[in-house]
Design a protein around this motif. Sequence first.
Motif, PDB file in Angstrom:
ATOM      1  N   HIS A  51       0.697  -1.236  -0.025  1.00 43.73           N
ATOM      2  CA  HIS A  51       0.131  -0.085  -0.110  1.00 43.73           C
ATOM      3  C   HIS A  51       0.915   1.150  -0.066  1.00 43.73           C
ATOM      4  O   HIS A  51       1.706   1.405   0.714  1.00 43.73           O
ATOM      5  N   PHE A  52       0.817   1.988  -1.196  1.00 47.49           N
ATOM      6  CA  PHE A  52       1.763   3.260  -1.293  1.00 47.49           C
ATOM      7  C   PHE A  52       0.772   4.539  -1.229  1.00 47.49           C
ATOM      8  O   PHE A  52      -0.380   4.451  -1.379  1.00 47.49           O
ATOM      9  N   VAL A  53       1.308   5.526  -0.443  1.00 46.34           N
ATOM     10  CA  VAL A  53       0.580   6.845  -0.516  1.00 46.34           C
ATOM     11  C   VAL A  53       1.460   7.854  -0.792  1.00 46.34           C
ATOM     12  O   VAL A  53       2.806   7.829  -0.439  1.00 46.34           O
ATOM     13  N   PHE A  54       0.999   8.460  -2.008  1.00 47.74           N
ATOM     14  CA  PHE A  54       1.874   9.774  -2.449  1.00 47.74           C
ATOM     15  C   PHE A  54       1.188  10.943  -2.180  1.00 47.74           C
ATOM     16  O   PHE A  54      -0.012  11.008  -2.388  1.00 47.74           O
ATOM     17  N   VAL A  55       2.044  11.960  -1.689  1.00 50.14           N
ATOM     18  CA  VAL A  55       1.239  13.369  -1.112  1.00 50.14           C
ATOM     19  C   VAL A  55       1.909  14.256  -2.189  1.00 50.14           C
ATOM     20  O   VAL A  55       3.021  14.426  -2.350  1.00 50.14           O
ATOM     21  N   THR A  56       1.163  15.141  -2.639  1.00 57.17           N
ATOM     22  CA  THR A  56       1.557  16.288  -3.461  1.00 57.17           C
ATOM     23  C   THR A  56       2.421  17.297  -2.734  1.00 57.17           C
ATOM     24  O   THR A  56       2.368  17.172  -1.365  1.00 57.17           O
ATOM     25  N   HIS A  57       3.421  17.829  -3.429  1.00 56.80           N
ATOM     26  CA  HIS A  57       4.103  18.634  -2.775  1.00 56.80           C
ATOM     27  C   HIS A  57       3.483  19.879  -1.879  1.00 56.80           C
ATOM     28  O   HIS A  57       2.535  20.575  -2.750  1.00 56.80           O
ATOM     29  N   TYR A  58       4.047  20.078  -0.934  1.00 59.17           N
ATOM     30  CA  TYR A  58       3.250  21.000  -0.122  1.00 59.17           C
ATOM     31  C   TYR A  58       1.930  20.725   0.286  1.00 59.17           C
ATOM     32  O   TYR A  58       1.152  21.728   0.650  1.00 59.17           O
ATOM     33  N   ARG A  59       1.562  19.825   0.011  1.00 59.37           N
ATOM     34  CA  ARG A  59       0.185  19.146   0.316  1.00 59.37           C
ATOM     35  C   ARG A  59      -0.960  19.792  -0.395  1.00 59.37           C
ATOM     36  O   ARG A  59      -2.196  20.118   0.104  1.00 59.37           O
ATOM     37  N   ARG A  60      -0.572  20.415  -1.530  1.00 61.59           N
ATOM     38  CA  ARG A  60      -1.514  21.497  -2.270  1.00 61.59           C
ATOM     39  C   ARG A  60      -2.649  20.649  -2.845  1.00 61.59           C
ATOM     40  O   ARG A  60      -2.258  19.374  -3.353  1.00 61.59           O
ATOM     41  N   HIS A 109      -3.452  13.584  -2.219  1.00 63.89           N
ATOM     42  CA  HIS A 109      -2.888  12.409  -2.213  1.00 63.89           C
ATOM     43  C   HIS A 109      -3.666  11.279  -2.588  1.00 63.89           C
ATOM     44  O   HIS A 109      -4.577  11.600  -3.101  1.00 63.89           O
ATOM     45  N   VAL A 110      -2.844  10.213  -3.172  1.00 67.49           N
ATOM     46  CA  VAL A 110      -3.181   9.074  -3.679  1.00 67.49           C
ATOM     47  C   VAL A 110      -2.799   8.004  -2.919  1.00 67.49           C
ATOM     48  O   VAL A 110      -1.692   7.872  -2.377  1.00 67.49           O
ATOM     49  N   HIS A 111      -3.814   6.768  -3.221  1.00 66.67           N
ATOM     50  CA  HIS A 111      -3.483   5.550  -2.441  1.00 66.67           C
ATOM     51  C   HIS A 111      -3.373   4.494  -3.512  1.00 66.67           C
ATOM     52  O   HIS A 111      -4.211   4.542  -4.434  1.00 66.67           O
ATOM     53  N   ILE A 112      -2.335   3.675  -3.421  1.00 64.86           N
ATOM     54  CA  ILE A 112      -2.162   2.620  -4.446  1.00 64.86           C
ATOM     55  C   ILE A 112      -1.878   1.533  -3.806  1.00 64.86           C
ATOM     56  O   ILE A 112      -0.955   1.379  -2.968  1.00 64.86           O
ATOM     57  N   LEU A 113      -2.628   0.392  -4.170  1.00 62.54           N
ATOM     58  CA  LEU A 113      -2.569  -0.821  -3.689  1.00 62.54           C
ATOM     59  C   LEU A 113      -2.118  -1.658  -4.962  1.00 62.54           C
ATOM     60  O   LEU A 113      -2.673  -1.985  -5.849  1.00 62.54           O
ATOM     61  N   LEU A 114      -0.802  -2.338  -4.721  1.00 60.54           N
ATOM     62  CA  LEU A 114      -0.112  -2.973  -5.718  1.00 60.54           C
ATOM     63  C   LEU A 114       0.017  -4.623  -5.283  1.00 60.54           C
ATOM     64  O   LEU A 114       0.340  -4.908  -4.159  1.00 60.54           O
TER      65      LEU A 114
END
Length: 137
Positions: free
Chosen positions: A19-28, A63-68
């Motif tokens: 389970h990955f979570v990627f957050v946008t820069h500065y949480r914009r 942010h996004v959640h990715i389940l791989l």
Amino acid sequence: MSRCRVGKGSHSIFSVRLHFVFVTHYRRKVLTAKMLDRLQEMVKQVANKMFCELIEFNGEPDHVHILLDFHPKNSISAVAGSLKSSTARMLKKEFPEEVQQHYWGKVSFWSNSYYVASCGGAPIETLKKYIQNQQSP
């Protein structure tokens, strides 16, 4: 999305889900519904090139959640790096107006950090429901 699989290598049998979570820069709050749809397609393509399979995807404006279903021939950092760099490049190219409202110059799209966890402890259906219930824009 397809069901989770048990993979086979020449000397191994594996089932690794991350389970990955990627957050946008500065949480914009950059991500729109259209961007999330396109991001899902991009993540699926990149994952497939790395012998991984996208199980579930969703996100919110920041942010996004990715389940791989992860293939152990890769390193976790290589998969995260490929996903982040390729999606950032394509989002900037395909959605320039949306991105430029929040970022200008050489600012990266994603935060430098990311979250990743093995999903072995929680039932996969629980994680899928959690990701499906994200408050999409």
